[in-house]
Write a protein that holds these residues in place. Sequence first.
Motif, PDB file in Angstrom:
ATOM      1  N   MET A  31     -40.176 -23.101  -3.309  1.00 38.27           N
ATOM      2  CA  MET A  31     -39.840 -22.380  -2.089  1.00 38.27           C
ATOM      3  C   MET A  31     -40.625 -21.530  -1.554  1.00 38.27           C
ATOM      4  SD  MET A  31     -35.168 -21.513  -2.927  1.00 38.27           S
ATOM      5  CE  MET A  31     -34.120 -21.364  -1.826  1.00 38.27           C
ATOM      6  N   ARG A  32     -39.724 -21.807  -0.427  1.00 40.92           N
ATOM      7  CA  ARG A  32     -40.485 -20.163   0.141  1.00 40.92           C
ATOM      8  C   ARG A  32     -39.844 -19.418   1.064  1.00 40.92           C
ATOM      9  NH1 ARG A  32     -45.678 -18.917  -0.478  1.00 40.92           N
ATOM     10  NH2 ARG A  32     -46.798 -20.882  -1.510  1.00 40.92           N
ATOM     11  N   PHE A  33     -39.660 -17.683   1.191  1.00 38.82           N
ATOM     12  CA  PHE A  33     -39.063 -17.667   2.443  1.00 38.82           C
ATOM     13  C   PHE A  33     -40.241 -16.598   3.028  1.00 38.82           C
ATOM     14  CE2 PHE A  33     -37.017 -17.602  -1.780  1.00 38.82           C
ATOM     15  CZ  PHE A  33     -35.317 -17.893  -1.507  1.00 38.82           C
ATOM     16  N   GLU A  34     -39.142 -15.995   3.957  1.00 41.00           N
ATOM     17  CA  GLU A  34     -40.533 -14.873   4.899  1.00 41.00           C
ATOM     18  C   GLU A  34     -40.004 -13.229   4.639  1.00 41.00           C
ATOM     19  OE1 GLU A  34     -41.892 -14.045   9.303  1.00 41.00           O
ATOM     20  OE2 GLU A  34     -42.088 -16.122   8.469  1.00 41.00           O
ATOM     21  N   ILE A  35     -40.432 -12.701   4.706  1.00 40.21           N
ATOM     22  CA  ILE A  35     -40.088 -11.696   4.119  1.00 40.21           C
ATOM     23  C   ILE A  35     -40.772  -9.955   4.565  1.00 40.21           C
ATOM     24  CG2 ILE A  35     -39.282  -9.258   2.685  1.00 40.21           C
ATOM     25  CD1 ILE A  35     -38.490 -11.788   0.462  1.00 40.21           C
ATOM     26  N   LYS A  36     -40.825  -9.500   6.174  1.00 43.60           N
ATOM     27  CA  LYS A  36     -41.922  -8.245   5.929  1.00 43.60           C
ATOM     28  C   LYS A  36     -42.634  -9.271   7.249  1.00 43.60           C
ATOM     29  CE  LYS A  36     -40.215  -4.405   4.193  1.00 43.60           C
ATOM     30  NZ  LYS A  36     -40.135  -3.147   2.688  1.00 43.60           N
ATOM     31  N   GLY A  37     -42.925 -10.712   7.437  1.00 41.14           N
ATOM     32  CA  GLY A  37     -43.923 -11.339   7.940  1.00 41.14           C
ATOM     33  C   GLY A  37     -45.067 -12.101   6.604  1.00 41.14           C
ATOM     34  N   GLU A  38     -44.611 -11.828   5.495  1.00 39.46           N
ATOM     35  CA  GLU A  38     -45.099 -12.988   4.525  1.00 39.46           C
ATOM     36  C   GLU A  38     -44.710 -13.630   4.234  1.00 39.46           C
ATOM     37  OE1 GLU A  38     -48.228 -11.595   4.566  1.00 39.46           O
ATOM     38  OE2 GLU A  38     -48.433  -9.822   5.443  1.00 39.46           O
ATOM     39  N   SER A  39     -45.469 -14.349   3.520  1.00 32.51           N
ATOM     40  CA  SER A  39     -44.923 -15.416   3.038  1.00 32.51           C
ATOM     41  C   SER A  39     -44.630 -15.038   0.774  1.00 32.51           C
ATOM     42  CB  SER A  39     -45.484 -16.689   2.878  1.00 32.51           C
ATOM     43  OG  SER A  39     -45.404 -17.699   2.078  1.00 32.51           O
ATOM     44  N   VAL A  40     -43.487 -15.388   1.122  1.00 30.77           N
ATOM     45  CA  VAL A  40     -43.133 -15.574  -0.851  1.00 30.77           C
ATOM     46  C   VAL A  40     -42.661 -16.371  -1.320  1.00 30.77           C
ATOM     47  CG1 VAL A  40     -41.096 -13.917  -2.374  1.00 30.77           C
ATOM     48  CG2 VAL A  40     -42.166 -12.977  -0.283  1.00 30.77           C
ATOM     49  N   PHE A  41     -42.854 -17.110  -2.123  1.00 30.11           N
ATOM     50  CA  PHE A  41     -43.244 -17.930  -2.789  1.00 30.11           C
ATOM     51  C   PHE A  41     -41.671 -17.845  -3.799  1.00 30.11           C
ATOM     52  CE2 PHE A  41     -43.462 -21.136  -6.634  1.00 30.11           C
ATOM     53  CZ  PHE A  41     -44.107 -22.162  -5.774  1.00 30.11           C
ATOM     54  N   ALA A  42     -40.695 -18.580  -4.631  1.00 28.26           N
ATOM     55  CA  ALA A  42     -39.738 -19.051  -5.436  1.00 28.26           C
ATOM     56  C   ALA A  42     -40.210 -20.513  -6.164  1.00 28.26           C
ATOM     57  CB  ALA A  42     -38.745 -18.412  -5.510  1.00 28.26           C
ATOM     58  N   VAL A  78     -39.878 -15.494  -8.676  1.00 31.48           N
ATOM     59  CA  VAL A  78     -40.719 -14.920  -7.270  1.00 31.48           C
ATOM     60  C   VAL A  78     -42.109 -14.599  -7.349  1.00 31.48           C
ATOM     61  CG1 VAL A  78     -38.555 -14.472  -6.157  1.00 31.48           C
ATOM     62  CG2 VAL A  78     -39.471 -12.769  -7.314  1.00 31.48           C
ATOM     63  N   ASP A  79     -43.271 -14.867  -7.104  1.00 29.03           N
ATOM     64  CA  ASP A  79     -44.372 -13.640  -7.122  1.00 29.03           C
ATOM     65  C   ASP A  79     -44.141 -13.009  -6.025  1.00 29.03           C
ATOM     66  OD1 ASP A  79     -45.559 -15.850  -8.584  1.00 29.03           O
ATOM     67  OD2 ASP A  79     -46.459 -17.418  -7.284  1.00 29.03           O
ATOM     68  N   PHE A  80     -44.215 -11.902  -6.840  1.00 28.48           N
ATOM     69  CA  PHE A  80     -44.403 -10.641  -6.189  1.00 28.48           C
ATOM     70  C   PHE A  80     -45.290 -10.897  -4.779  1.00 28.48           C
ATOM     71  CE2 PHE A  80     -42.631  -8.254  -9.407  1.00 28.48           C
ATOM     72  CZ  PHE A  80     -41.740  -8.475  -9.840  1.00 28.48           C
ATOM     73  N   PRO A  81     -45.396  -9.494  -3.845  1.00 36.54           N
ATOM     74  CA  PRO A  81     -46.422  -9.621  -2.351  1.00 36.54           C
ATOM     75  C   PRO A  81     -47.286  -9.935  -3.031  1.00 36.54           C
ATOM     76  CG  PRO A  81     -44.616  -8.722  -2.094  1.00 36.54           C
ATOM     77  CD  PRO A  81     -44.566  -9.298  -2.994  1.00 36.54           C
ATOM     78  N   GLY A  82     -48.539 -10.322  -2.701  1.00 37.80           N
ATOM     79  CA  GLY A  82     -50.375 -10.426  -3.560  1.00 37.80           C
ATOM     80  C   GLY A  82     -50.011 -10.417  -4.839  1.00 37.80           C
ATOM     81  N   ASN A  83     -49.227 -11.933  -5.388  1.00 35.48           N
ATOM     82  CA  ASN A  83     -49.308 -11.662  -6.628  1.00 35.48           C
ATOM     83  C   ASN A  83     -48.604 -13.742  -6.859  1.00 35.48           C
ATOM     84  OD1 ASN A  83     -49.876  -9.678  -8.922  1.00 35.48           O
ATOM     85  ND2 ASN A  83     -48.924  -9.227  -6.982  1.00 35.48           N
ATOM     86  N   GLY A  84     -49.932 -14.274  -7.052  1.00 32.46           N
ATOM     87  CA  GLY A  84     -49.831 -15.659  -7.330  1.00 32.46           C
ATOM     88  C   GLY A  84     -49.632 -16.649  -6.010  1.00 32.46           C
TER      89      GLY A  84
END
Length: 140
Positions: A1-12, A56-62
Amino acid sequence: MRFEIKGESVFATTGGRDFDPVKPVLIFLHGAGFDQSVWNQQSRYFAHRNHSVLAVDFPGNGRSTGKAPAEIGELADWVPHLMDASGVEEARLVGHSMGVGMCGAESKADFRHQFDGCSSGNAGPSRTSECREKQSTPGL
């Protein structure tokens, strides 16, 4: 699953079940140098027992993009954005090491009213009395 937060893609990941923010929500937060996969067993366990789970994977991780935050306070500021992006109004945070730092971190956005507790593994002491009161023992 993906979210967009502050223009970045977040994976969970969701523990193998569809995510439903109406159910009790557990947000699993990994430690430094790790990613969401450290929570595979725990997230699956709770997802199959009437919880909605986000590991979740933090920004810049995973598999999340962006720059990894330099301080725990920056991650604490990021968590409410994750909750908003996923439609979560209240959650319990489950963290390992740096991941549990959000419970006691000084953040610009006071989001403590949005979580009903914090469970920790391999973490130092919480820095605020409010967060220490919300910390729990294993078993959630």
